[in-house]
Design a protein around this motif. Structure first.
Motif, PDB file in Angstrom:
ATOM      1  N   GLY A   6       0.770  -1.121  -0.090  1.00  0.00           N
ATOM      2  CA  GLY A   6      -0.174   0.083   0.094  1.00  0.00           C
ATOM      3  C   GLY A   6       0.802   1.149  -0.095  1.00  0.00           C
ATOM      4  N   GLY A   7       2.003   1.251  -0.757  1.00  0.00           N
ATOM      5  CA  GLY A   7       3.001   2.239  -0.763  1.00  0.00           C
ATOM      6  C   GLY A   7       3.916   2.705   0.288  1.00  0.00           C
ATOM      7  N   ALA A   8       3.961   1.742   1.439  1.00  0.00           N
ATOM      8  CA  ALA A   8       4.604   1.620   2.399  1.00  0.00           C
ATOM      9  C   ALA A   8       6.256   1.724   2.131  1.00  0.00           C
ATOM     10  N   PHE A   9       6.401   0.874   0.975  1.00  0.00           N
ATOM     11  CA  PHE A   9       7.698   1.015   0.468  1.00  0.00           C
ATOM     12  C   PHE A   9       7.502   1.645  -0.938  1.00  0.00           C
ATOM     13  N   ASP A  10       8.520   2.672  -1.337  1.00  0.00           N
ATOM     14  CA  ASP A  10       8.039   3.442  -2.471  1.00  0.00           C
ATOM     15  C   ASP A  10       9.506   3.727  -3.058  1.00  0.00           C
ATOM     16  N   PRO A  11       9.801   3.091  -4.273  1.00  0.00           N
ATOM     17  CA  PRO A  11      11.186   3.546  -4.919  1.00  0.00           C
ATOM     18  C   PRO A  11      11.278   4.854  -5.622  1.00  0.00           C
ATOM     19  N   THR A  12      10.015   5.579  -5.477  1.00  0.00           N
ATOM     20  CA  THR A  12      10.223   7.039  -5.838  1.00  0.00           C
ATOM     21  C   THR A  12      10.324   8.027  -4.824  1.00  0.00           C
ATOM     22  N   VAL A  53      13.622   7.707  -9.119  1.00  0.00           N
ATOM     23  CA  VAL A  53      13.798   6.356  -8.250  1.00  0.00           C
ATOM     24  C   VAL A  53      15.052   6.144  -7.496  1.00  0.00           C
ATOM     25  N   ASP A  54      14.615   5.723  -6.329  1.00  0.00           N
ATOM     26  CA  ASP A  54      15.754   5.387  -5.289  1.00  0.00           C
ATOM     27  C   ASP A  54      15.661   4.019  -4.931  1.00  0.00           C
ATOM     28  N   LEU A  55      16.538   3.098  -5.287  1.00  0.00           N
ATOM     29  CA  LEU A  55      16.657   1.689  -4.963  1.00  0.00           C
ATOM     30  C   LEU A  55      17.386   1.473  -3.736  1.00  0.00           C
TER      31      LEU A  55
END
Length: 361
Positions: free
Chosen positions: A112-118, A172-174
């Motif tokens: 649900g967006g708790a992890f977001d690569p942006t 993006v941030d990975l």
């Protein structure tokens, strides 16, 4: 008290056992702004200086590949070029970059967006990106402006051509998954070279395969927040089957936990690992993409055990963002082996999921 965690099954990929003349060899280097270490069981011939040098070079080149593709600090990386690309353009990605981005978007969707690569613009704004540390907390308008540059759902992937769509302005941030992928990438390299018994670590994320020459597994002690290790704990169980272990407030300690990393990886996300202090207030490096602010400080750390380090790495971050209540509930529903360490007065409280407890002996 020492808690021992044992995998529930033997990993077929980690067989056969080491050869009789094998011995562990430690190799190490630098990568991703941190260090890497590989303890690999080698035969006498493979442990000779020239052969070790070749293996070290192969490991370093494997990790350099991850940096060249996914670094936010290198303006020439594939990731930086994607972030700077014009709006409405498709971009062919190298296989590792595509794999990591695809998985990161999957975790974003499932959490649900708790992890977001942006979340990159917010990471920079709060002083944890290439721009360097902040001196004062960013004002609300700046946070809202950075949030408008988020949008993991706007990135589209084309599996057939391994391309990604840049909708425009998305950064993006990975960093929340690349180290874990690097560990898995090195394990794959070692297996291709015929080395099936190793412990690989990148920046604190670990994965073990096979066993030591004496048949023992790779024993690893789980990370705990500073001043939170070593004493006995009281155990209670809530209605969801989650076990709560409360360290004694007088000692502020937690039980020592050892894990047999046979076919398992471990990743920990914690605000004691990386943070900034501004006028006496601590700001965690983990940013909640849903609010634009660092996560609250009560949840000190989350540790996830999983066969793949990339998965453990990303999920530790996602569960940290979900927090001390929603995180354990979500992890329990999804069968994840996870430990949550929560600050409580002068002590600590553990929340352990059923899958974590199933490995305990």
């Amino acid at each position: 008290m020492t808690r021992i965690l044992i995998p529930l099954a033997i990993s077929p990929a980690d067989l056969p056992p080491p050869a009789a003349d094998a011995a562990p060899v430690v190799l190490s280097g630098d990568t991703m702004g941190t260090t890497w270490s590989v303890t690999v069981v080698l035969s006498l011939a493979d442990a000779l200086p020239d052969a070790r040098a070749v293996l070290w070079g192969a490991i370093q080149a494997t990790l350099d590949e991850v940096v060249l593709q996914m670094s936010t600090w290198d303006p020439e990386s594939d990731l930086s070029r994607f972030n700077a690309a014009p709006a409405g353009t498709w971009h062919a990605l190298p296989e590792p970059f595509y794999t990591v981005l695809d998985y990161a978007l999957t975790v974003s969707r499932n959490s649900g967006g708790a992890f977001d690569p942006t979340v990159g613009p917010l990471v920079d704004l709060w002083g944890f990106g290439p721009m360097g540390a902040m001196s004062v907390p960013p004002p609300r308008p700046a946070v809202e402006a950075a949030r408008r540059r988020q949008g993991w759902a706007a990135i589209r992937l084309d599996p057939a051509t391994r391309r990604a769509w840049q909708p425009g302005g998305i950064s993006v941030d990975l960093s929340g998954v690349a180290k874990g992928y690097g560990v898995d990438h090195v394990i794959k390299l070692l297996r291709r070279l015929g080395h099936r018994h190793a412990l690989v670590e990148v920046g604190g994320e670990l994965r073990g395969v096979g066993a030591k020459p004496n048949g023992e597994p790779w024993w690893v002690e789980l990370e705990a927040p500073v001043d939170a290790g070593g004493a006995d704990a009281e155990r209670t169980e809530d209605a969801n089957g989650l076990v709560l272990d409360s360290g004694s407030p007088a000692s502020a300690h937690l039980p020592r936990t050892l894990v047999a990393l046979h076919g398992l990886a471990v990743a920990t996300s914690g605000d004691y690992l990386r943070y900034v202090d501004v006028d006496g207030e601590r700001f965690s490096h983990t940013i909640d993409p849903r609010t634009g602010h660092p996560v609250p400080s009560r949840l000190a750390s989350v540790t996830v055990l999983h066969p793949e380090c990339m998965v453990a790495d990303a999920l530790a971050t996602a569960l940290t963002v979900m927090g001390e209540t929603d995180g354990p509930a979500w992890a329990g529903r999804n069968g994840l082996a996870a430990r949550f360490v929560v600050r409580e007065g002068r002590g600590w409280r553990e929340v352990l999921t059923p899958a974590f407890l199933a490995m305990a002996s």
